[in-house]
Design a protein around this motif. Structure first.
Motif, short mmCIF file in Angstrom:
data_model
loop_
_atom_site.label_atom_id
_atom_site.label_comp_id
_atom_site.label_asym_id
_atom_site.label_seq_id
_atom_site.Cartn_x
_atom_site.Cartn_y
_atom_site.Cartn_z
N SER A 86 1.12 -1.35 0.00
CA SER A 86 0.07 0.06 -0.01
C SER A 86 0.85 1.07 -0.08
O SER A 86 0.79 2.29 -0.79
CB SER A 86 -0.79 0.24 1.17
N SER A 139 0.94 4.20 -2.82
CA SER A 139 0.25 5.38 -2.50
C SER A 139 1.51 6.52 -2.43
O SER A 139 1.13 7.75 -2.72
CB SER A 139 -0.35 5.52 -1.01
N ARG A 175 -3.60 6.00 -7.88
CA ARG A 175 -5.05 6.20 -7.98
C ARG A 175 -5.93 4.83 -7.55
O ARG A 175 -7.13 5.05 -7.13
CB ARG A 175 -5.41 6.72 -9.44
N ASN A 176 -5.76 3.82 -7.93
CA ASN A 176 -6.52 2.62 -8.18
C ASN A 176 -6.22 1.64 -7.09
O ASN A 176 -6.86 0.75 -6.65
CB ASN A 176 -6.34 1.72 -9.40
N VAL A 194 -5.86 -0.25 -3.53
CA VAL A 194 -6.70 -0.21 -2.15
C VAL A 194 -5.94 -0.82 -1.22
O VAL A 194 -5.68 -2.02 -1.41
CB VAL A 194 -7.84 -0.20 -2.50
N ASP A 195 -5.76 -0.29 0.17
CA ASP A 195 -5.45 -1.48 1.23
C ASP A 195 -6.26 -2.27 1.46
O ASP A 195 -7.34 -1.78 1.67
CB ASP A 195 -4.72 -0.43 2.43
N LYS A 196 -5.66 -3.60 1.47
CA LYS A 196 -6.68 -4.74 1.87
C LYS A 196 -6.02 -5.82 2.42
O LYS A 196 -5.05 -6.34 1.81
CB LYS A 196 -7.46 -5.03 0.67
N ILE A 201 -2.95 -5.20 -0.97
CA ILE A 201 -3.52 -4.33 -1.82
C ILE A 201 -4.70 -5.00 -2.89
O ILE A 201 -4.54 -6.33 -2.99
CB ILE A 201 -2.71 -3.24 -2.62
N SER A 202 -5.66 -4.13 -3.18
CA SER A 202 -6.58 -4.65 -4.26
C SER A 202 -6.62 -3.65 -5.39
O SER A 202 -6.88 -2.53 -4.92
CB SER A 202 -7.78 -4.71 -3.56
N ASP A 228 -8.73 -2.91 -9.00
CA ASP A 228 -10.06 -3.25 -9.58
C ASP A 228 -10.48 -4.60 -9.25
O ASP A 228 -10.79 -5.51 -10.14
CB ASP A 228 -9.48 -3.14 -11.11
#
Length: 567
Positions: free
Chosen positions: A258, A262, A293-294, A296-298, A302-303, A305
């Motif tokens: 992440s 970022s 931009r795309n 996402v911390d998960k 990350i994820s 799309d």
């Protein structure tokens, strides 16, 4: 003064009466005077930069044998060339033949070397006369200049040892007053684990070395506040630091997936100096923007799309897949980029998996201590790079310098100072080409003075370092040099005799040029009072107990806090 050699306001020759045991050696400080009707007494002082001896009365080379046997009348005569360092008052006239010159001592020596004009005199070693030699701190902390360039042969010139001694003098001499308490140092360790024991006393320290420190107004001892970072072990799910000799007080460093996305760190994967001349850098910047931009911390990873990614290898494979897909290629790389350029980017990205997978992680927790920072309580932060391949070293250096420089920019103040010690500067900021790391180092060299960031760069060959970085260094230091390197124009500040001596300099001898003194000064600095390798390390002082507790209990962060442990 000699009457057989021309004297000028900047250089002159002094005769030496060797028959009564007098002598002058290189680096001696010499003073003479001249009376002027309208200005009174003019004092002319300088440093001996050449010494010669010859027979007066000899005509042929073979006459030396006849003179030695007493068959020819002749006399041995010594003379010394003196390069002027100060004229007081500033009336630039040559000394007259026959004027008496003498070796300067005490206040006369301090005046000749402009030490009396330095409001903050930082000890950096002793001269050939055994007396302290000082550096004007105004040209080190950014008041009137900043940055240090240290050159010399690896393993012989003791570049890193001098850099750490200079830091020790900053912290311990009292010259910086209360500012020294908050001053920080960031040191990159690139050779073995030698710099991981700065907070341990050197077991080889003897009374002679302690006396050398005392002559400089310093107490011999280790650095009291040291934080050590080492890369997390590859494949280790606990995130333990990859070190062999130091078992406690070491924090691991890595970046989460992440953070990688970022913070836009992808350009530092392509940190080779030649990369910026390649067209695929357009793809680098486009992909960097898309990740920021795309992603996402998960769940620790990350994820993107909807696709979960839990390792750097998976991220690389995902990006290559998107760039090879006709439907998604334009969104990630831009519609104007050709397939050959994309393939060049993909090849280099795939090659980075082996080197960077241990640093960019999706399987480790985002612990507070996992990123390198000088903002904690430690005064000295050591970043160990020696176990990393070249690409990974470049990534760590580039990202760390970028982060620290941005932190100083946001602070908007030159204090507290941050000293950055970086060896092999010619690798990170070469003369030709450009790269993200080189851009950061140039920024530090040109704007760091106003932000309180001081670069202490060391390299074997200053001729291969970006010119603007060397030019912005107010202090230039030279140890033992290679003969070919010594002939380069970058060492034009050295008089011819000092260039020749640099080929013979022993470890611990340096030639230091600073703006206020027109002649570089030859100095010797003391043997390190701190351990420079594991075999020299004495018992750890109590100051490291805080980091020992932190290493034992990762959930307890005690560094820099008032927990009753003395720092």
């Amino acid at each position: 003064m000699l009457g057989t050699e021309d004297a000028s306001p900047l250089t002159f020759w002094a005769a030496v009466n060797s028959e009564d045991g007098s002598y002058l050696q290189l680096d001696d400080v010499v003073v003479t005077q001249r009376e002027l009707a309208d200005h009174g007494r003019v004092t002319i002082a300088g440093v001996v930069t050449a010494v010669r001896a010859r027979h007066e009365g000899a005509s042929f080379d073979s006459d030396v044998f006849a003179i030695a046997d007493g068959m020819l009348p002749a006399r041995v005569q010594e003379a010394a060339e003196v390069t002027v360092t100060r004229v007081e008052p500033e009336v630039y006239v040559p000394p007259l033949p026959g004027a008496v010159a003498y070796r300067a001592e005490g206040e006369a020596r301090d005046s000749a070397l402009s030490f009396d004009r330095m409001q903050r005199r930082l000890p950096m070693g002793t001269g050939r006369d055994g007396q302290p030699v000082f550096l004007n701190a105004d040209f080190l902390d950014g008041s009137r200049g900043a940055h240090v360039s240290i050159s010399g042969i690896s393993g012989v010139a003791t570049k890193t040892s001098f850099a750490t001694f200079l830091l020790y003098s900053v912290f311990k001499s009292g010259v910086f007053g209360g500012d020294a308490i908050n001053t920080k140092a960031l040191i990159f360790n690139v050779k073995g684990e030698d710099l991981l024991f700065l907070d341990h006393p050197n077991t080889r320290l003897d009374e002679r070395t302690r006396a050398a420190y005392h002559r400089l107004g310093l107490e011999a001892g280790p650095f009291p506040q040291v934080s050590v970072y080492a890369p997390a072990r590859a494949g280790d799910r606990t995130g333990s630091p990859d070190v062999a000799s130091r078992l406690t007080g070491v924090d691991p460093f890595y970046w989460t997936l992440s953070e990688f996305c970022s913070d836009r760190l992808l350009p530092y994967v392509f940190a080779d100096a030649d990369d910026e001349r390649q067209q695929y850098t357009m793809v680098v910047h486009s992909v960097t923007a898309q990740l920021a931009r795309n992603a996402v911390d998960k769940d620790g990873g990350i994820s993107i799309d909807g696709t979960p990614i839990h390792s750097y290898e998976q991220l690389v494979d995902y990006l290559v897949e998107q760039l090879n897909d006709d439907a998604t290629r334009g969104g990630w790389a831009g519609s104007a980029v050709g397939l050959g350029t994309i393939n060049a980017f993909a090849r280099r990205l795939i090659n980075s998996k082996r080197d960077l997978a241990r640093l960019i992680r999706g399987d480790l927790p985002a612990k507070q201590q996992h990123r390198i920072s000088t903002a904690d309580g430690a005064q000295v932060t050591v970043v160990d790079l020696h176990n990393l391949p070249d690409r990974a070293q470049r990534f760590v250096v580039g990202v760390t310098l970028k982060t620290e420089f941005e932190r100083k920019e946001k602070a908007g103040s030159a204090k507290p100072l941050l000293f950055v010690v970086l060896d092999e500067l010619n690798k990170y900021a070469p003369r030709d080409g450009s790269s993200p790391i080189k851009d950061v180092l140039l920024d530090i060299a040109e704007r760091g003075r106003s932000l309180g960031v001081v670069l202490i760069g060391a390299q074997q060959t200053a001729s291969e370092v970006e010119r603007r970085i060397v030019a912005n260094s107010a202090i230039r230091v030279v140890g033992r040099l290679d003969p070919a390197e010594a002939s380069r124009p970058e060492y034009g500040f050295l008089p011819p005799a000092q260039r020749q001596r640099a080929l013979l300099a022993k470890p611990g001898t340096m030639f230091v040029a600073q703006p206020e003194i027109p002649v570089p000064l030859a100095i010797e600095f003391p043997f390190p009072a701190w351990a420079t390798r594991p075999g020299e390390a004495g018992p750890a002082p109590r100051a490291t107990l805080a980091s020992m507790i932190s290493a034992t209990d990762p959930l307890t962060v005690v560094k820099g806090k008032d927990d009753g442990i003395p720092f």
